[in-house]
Design a protein around this motif. Structure first.
Motif, short mmCIF file in Angstrom:
data_model
loop_
_atom_site.label_atom_id
_atom_site.label_comp_id
_atom_site.label_asym_id
_atom_site.label_seq_id
_atom_site.Cartn_x
_atom_site.Cartn_y
_atom_site.Cartn_z
N ALA B 124 48.01 40.56 35.05
CA ALA B 124 47.08 39.97 36.01
C ALA B 124 45.73 39.67 35.36
CB ALA B 124 46.88 40.90 37.21
N PHE B 125 45.36 40.50 34.39
CA PHE B 125 44.10 40.30 33.69
C PHE B 125 44.10 38.96 32.95
CE2 PHE B 125 41.43 40.75 29.94
CZ PHE B 125 40.25 41.19 30.51
N PHE B 126 45.23 38.67 32.28
CA PHE B 126 45.33 37.41 31.52
C PHE B 126 45.52 36.22 32.46
CE2 PHE B 126 46.80 40.90 28.87
CZ PHE B 126 45.90 40.78 27.82
N GLN B 127 46.25 36.46 33.55
CA GLN B 127 46.45 35.37 34.51
C GLN B 127 45.12 34.98 35.15
OE1 GLN B 127 49.06 33.92 33.89
NE2 GLN B 127 50.59 34.27 35.47
N GLU B 128 44.24 35.96 35.33
CA GLU B 128 42.92 35.66 35.89
C GLU B 128 42.15 34.74 34.96
OE1 GLU B 128 40.41 39.04 37.32
OE2 GLU B 128 39.09 38.19 35.82
N GLU B 129 42.23 35.00 33.65
CA GLU B 129 41.54 34.14 32.68
C GLU B 129 42.09 32.72 32.72
OE1 GLU B 129 38.82 34.95 30.97
OE2 GLU B 129 38.96 36.79 32.14
#
Lengths: 68, 329
Positions: B124-129
């Motif tokens: 989710a952290f990377f998807q947010e970026e």
């Protein structure tokens, strides 16, 4: 409303406590002991403790909110 | 077995590797250590609790920052319409073309309770970026062409004033062209409707959601000009284009999407979140168990097995009297 009829409603989200309590009891007990039998026995005990505690809380809140 | 006899030791193999595996997939560290029963307990209980919560919350519960409200549409719509009715449409159109590159909201602390479920939350952290990247914009006449399979509805009014709403499926092709009032999208839809094959001429404003978003489908809206040879009045094609798994899974929802989820689910929204939080917090216990072994010892001792000295000690309970002989490594 009668406490039993309140609980009997299938839509009442209080019923979600039961599977939640099963999961919590099993995982917590598994992190305490290694032997399968010990884990299961302790999980069962913890499940009943949680359920009874929640039922007592429910009863107290129901009595306090009677005729509100 | 008596309390004085040596307890079997748990072979933790490489405890750090087991902890990492347990973090990535609940129970995986225990499977690696050969502790199958506990691996199954952790895997089934934690993952099913997490999946249940996620399913209740339409798989949109993992986000590190609360999506910020970009614009007070209701209030400003009314004000703009009064102040400058001519510019209102232009303004509204510009707002519609805004992507998710908006002000980010407050930290969602619940995310950090979900994180210990590892592989199912960390992406989710990377998807947010990716979601907030400047390139993740709605398709507009200034951007790229569209050539997609779609399923949707064609709404129009015929020459006699009859209103129609026809379900359609087929291929839509749109590309930016220089139109009478500047750049606009132009193209065709070819596919099947209620009465067989149809071809629809499309032109004008297009609204297509950004490629990366929390929903499995991108909504598309475009003006329909002709259906075969027939000219349409107020023709609009609304359709949905499916997103690939990587473009919707664990992508943060936008503000409007989250509000709709709240409205649809009511109390169950919070309940769903609680399920995912508890699953994450329980996995901390599982990770620690994979790293350091069980907290109280190999097994639970019966009252008879507790030695008289321990019974006399008021601070000692049957549980604390059990062996804690497991050592990492």
């Amino acid at each position: 409303m009668n406490a039993w009829s309140l609980l009997a409603q299938s839509e009442n989200i209080l019923w979600y406590i039961l599977p939640l309590a099963v999961g919590i009891s099993l995982v917590y007990s598994a992190s305490r002991y290694e032997e399968t039998d010990s884990v299961l026995r302790r999980a069962m005990r913890l499940f009943f403790q949680i359920t009874i505690f929640m039922f007592v809380v429910f009863s107290v809140l129901w009595v306090l909110s009677y005729r509100l | 077995m008596s309390a004085s006899s040596p307890e079997p030791k748990v072979d933790l193999k490489n405890p750090i590797l087991a902890a990492v595996l347990g973090f990535l997939i609940p129970g995986a560290g225990h499977f690696y250590q050969g502790r199958t029963f506990k691996g199954i307990v952790y895997c089934v209980c934690i993952l099913s609790m997490f999946a249940w919560g996620m399913q209740m919350g339409s798989w949109q519960l993992i986000y590190r920052l609360e999506p910020a409200k970009s614009f007070d549409f209701d209030f400003d719509d009314a004000r703009f319409r009064q102040l400058d009715p001519e510019r209102f449409d232009d303004m509204r159109q510009q707002l519609d073309q805004m992507g998710p590159t908006r002000a980010r909201g407050k930290t969602e602390w619940g995310y950090y309770a979900q994180v210990p479920v590892g592989l199912f939350t960390v992406p989710a952290f990377f998807q947010e970026e990716r979601y907030y990247a400047p390139s993740n914009q709605p398709v507009s006449p200034e951007s790229q062409s569209i050539d997609q399979q779609v399923v949707g509805t064609l709404d129009y009014v015929d020459n006699e004033g009859n209103e129609f709403s026809v379900p359609v499926s087929g291929t839509i092709q749109l590309s930016p062209e220089e139109g009478e009032f500047g750049r606009e999208m132009e193209g065709t839809f070819k596919g099947s409707g209620e009465d067989g094959e149809i071809q629809v001429q499309l032109r004008g404003n297009v609204r297509l959601d950004p490629p990366i978003g929390a929903n499995r489908y991108r909504n598309l809206r475009v003006n329909a000009i002709t259906l075969g040879e027939e000219e349409l009045i107020d023709g609009v094609l609304t359709a949905q284009i499916s997103r690939s798994f990587l473009n919707w899974f664990l992508v943060p929802p936008d503000h409007e999407g989250l509000e709709k989820l709240h409205a649809d689910l009511g109390k169950k929204f919070t309940l769903a979140k609680v399920f995912t939080w508890i699953a994450g917090l329980l996995n901390i216990l599982a990770i620690w168990d994979a790293f350091a072994g069980p907290a109280y010892g190999f097994r639970m001792l019966t009252r008879k097995e507790v030695s008289p000295e321990q019974k006399q000690d008021p601070e000692s309970s049957p549980e604390t009297a059990t062996t804690t002989s497991q050592n990492p490594g």
